[in-house]
Design an enzyme around this catalytic site. Structure first.
Site, short mmCIF file in Angstrom:
data_model
loop_
_atom_site.label_atom_id
_atom_site.label_comp_id
_atom_site.label_asym_id
_atom_site.label_seq_id
_atom_site.Cartn_x
_atom_site.Cartn_y
_atom_site.Cartn_z
N ASN A 63 -7.70 3.53 9.37
CA ASN A 63 -7.08 2.34 9.95
C ASN A 63 -7.26 2.24 11.46
O ASN A 63 -7.25 1.16 12.01
CB ASN A 63 -5.60 2.29 9.60
CG ASN A 63 -4.91 3.62 9.74
OD1 ASN A 63 -5.27 4.60 9.06
ND2 ASN A 63 -3.92 3.70 10.60
N CYS A 77 3.15 1.21 14.21
CA CYS A 77 4.23 2.02 13.62
C CYS A 77 5.46 1.14 13.50
O CYS A 77 5.54 0.09 14.11
CB CYS A 77 4.58 3.19 14.50
SG CYS A 77 3.20 4.26 14.84
N GLY A 118 0.81 -1.21 0.00
CA GLY A 118 0.00 0.00 0.00
C GLY A 118 0.85 1.27 0.00
O GLY A 118 0.51 2.25 -0.65
N THR A 119 1.95 1.23 0.71
CA THR A 119 2.80 2.42 0.80
C THR A 119 3.39 2.76 -0.56
O THR A 119 3.36 3.92 -1.00
CB THR A 119 3.92 2.17 1.83
OG1 THR A 119 3.32 1.86 3.09
CG2 THR A 119 4.82 3.39 1.98
N GLN A 174 -7.52 -0.32 4.09
CA GLN A 174 -8.29 -0.94 5.19
C GLN A 174 -9.69 -1.36 4.76
O GLN A 174 -10.35 -2.11 5.48
CB GLN A 174 -8.38 0.02 6.38
CG GLN A 174 -7.06 0.20 7.12
CD GLN A 174 -6.58 -1.06 7.84
OE1 GLN A 174 -7.32 -2.04 8.02
NE2 GLN A 174 -5.31 -1.06 8.22
N SER A 231 -3.59 -3.36 -0.40
CA SER A 231 -2.45 -4.16 0.03
C SER A 231 -2.88 -5.58 0.35
O SER A 231 -3.94 -5.80 0.95
CB SER A 231 -1.87 -3.49 1.28
OG SER A 231 -0.75 -4.18 1.73
#
Ligand code: PLP
Length: 390
Positions: free
Chosen positions: A143, A317, A69-70, A171, A191
């Site tokens: 998210n 994170c 996804g990033t 999401q 993703s």
């Protein structure tokens, strides 16, 4: 015993995805080779592309495989995605870092969210004013809260003002029905690892007719010159298998997780009337509970982990660090430093898991010196999708 209730961070790998990956590893071959092994690998990739496209109601020719996804967001959110380049990035205040990093735009504007966790559409005209070629990106489901965002309305208004539109649907895909065409966006990212596929693979999907004016990796010309580099064939096959399963079981999975989520929330409220469910009156994902518990959520995450439960206090994170929730802050919530507990369920979550979680939550409150009441489950029949918004 471990109970995994952090599906929004990553979903467990589906056996169907693992099998598809093992078969692709065994088959070998480079999809760009002309010989038989190469052609077989090419067929695996193109069949997978069709499965992935189908999950979001898109055309296979418009699917670009990325590392997740990033990377999909990074490929979409560049000034040079069109020629002449985009001159302003408009995002929301609650985007994932994959979108919120700014991406080198000279001008970036953030749309506020209301106290209900929903992006303020009324702020859009002001955010677009004065930009000749804006790029607008608003996520489909948050998210942390799971709250659904008015992407179709934003996309319609933004496109009318000359904007290119992107949505981070990481999401939402696999949890609610998602259609690129119905949303009316130009670009959509998602993703594999959020839907039971492997980590490290995702896709940027384009509206039919939308052409990228430039890319980040041209190199060997793979993905129609839009993302060079030898395709991760096995990962792509695992992604496609997860997409097939998600599509086939979506209706069943939605009512299953919504029923358990409602049961969880009813149980927590019965235990402790200080528990506040964020987003319970607005459309949200059927699998996500974002809970203010009247104390620091991070401490609860650690206590619950020791008791055998994987939950989180917001987004995962890198390096496991937990900061103040940017989403709670953006919503103007009181005491954002206390955070909120995110419990996210999946198709494999069972009634026993929810009951065990409620018992652990009750015990945790007891240990913390608060009134401990035995968990009393209010029976919740068929989880209402009214509150799930799907
Ligand atoms: N966008 C959202 C809303 C997410 O929740 C995540 C993952 O946590 C991402 C983007 C990043 O996706 P990936 O982990 O595939 O890079």
């Amino acid at each position: 015993m471990r109970v995994y209730l952090d599906w929004n961070a990553t979903a467990p790998l589906l056996p169907e995805a693992r099998d598809a990956m093992m078969a692709a590893f065994d088959a070998g071959g480079n999809p760009s080779s002309v010989h038989r092994e190469g052609r077989a690998a090419r067929a695996l990739v193109e069949n997978a592309r069709a499965d992935v496209a189908r999950l979001v109601d898109a055309d296979p020719r418009d699917v670009i495989f990325t590392s997740g996804g990033t990377e999909a967001a990074a490929l979409a959110l560049r000034p040079a995605i069109t020629d002449p380049p985009r001159d302003r990035l408009v995002i929301s205040a609650i985007e994932h870092p994959a979108v919120a990093v700014g991406h080198g735009f000279a001008e970036a504007v953030s749309l506020p969210v209301g106290t209900d966790g929903i992006v303020d559409v009324a702020a859009l005209p002001g955010a677009l004013a004065g930009a000749a070629r804006p790029l607008v990106s608003v996520m489909l489901a948050n998210n942390e809260t799971g709250i659904l965002q008015p992407v179709a309305a934003i996309a319609a208004e933004a496109r009318a003002a000359g904007a290119v539109t992107h949505t981070d649907a990481v999401q939402a895909v696999g949890k609610i029905p998602v259609s690129l065409a119905a949303l009316g966006v130009d670009l959509l990212s998602f993703s594999a690892h959020k839907i039971g596929g492997p980590q490290g693979i995702g896709a940027l999907v384009l509206r039919r007719g939308f052409a990228l004016a430039s890319t980040v990796q041209r190199a060997g010309g793979q993905e129609q010159g839009r993302r060079g580099g030898t395709e991760g064939v096995a990962a792509i096959c695992g992604f496609a298998a997860a997409a097939r399963v998600a599509r086939e079981r979506l209706a069943h999975d939605i009512s299953h997780v919504a029923r358990l989520r409602d049961r969880l929330e009813a149980g927590l409220r019965a235990l402790d009337n200080a528990v506040q469910v964020i987003g319970d009156t607005v459309p949200r994902l059927p699998n996500t509970s974002f809970l203010r518990i009247g104390r620091k959520a991070e401490t609860a995450v650690i206590a619950l982990d020791l008791a055998g439960f994987a939950v989180s206090s917001g987004s995962a994170c890198s390096s496991g660090k937990v900061g103040v929730s940017a989403v709670l802050k953006a919503m103007g919530a009181a005491a954002p430093e206390e955070g909120a507990l995110r419990v996210s369920l999946g198709p494999a979550t069972r009634d026993e898991d929810i009951e065990a979680f409620l018992a652990a939550f009750a015990a945790m409150r007891g240990n913390a010196g608060q009134t401990n009441t035995a968990p009393r489950l209010a029976p919740v029949e068929n989880g209402s999708l009214a509150s799930a918004g799907a």
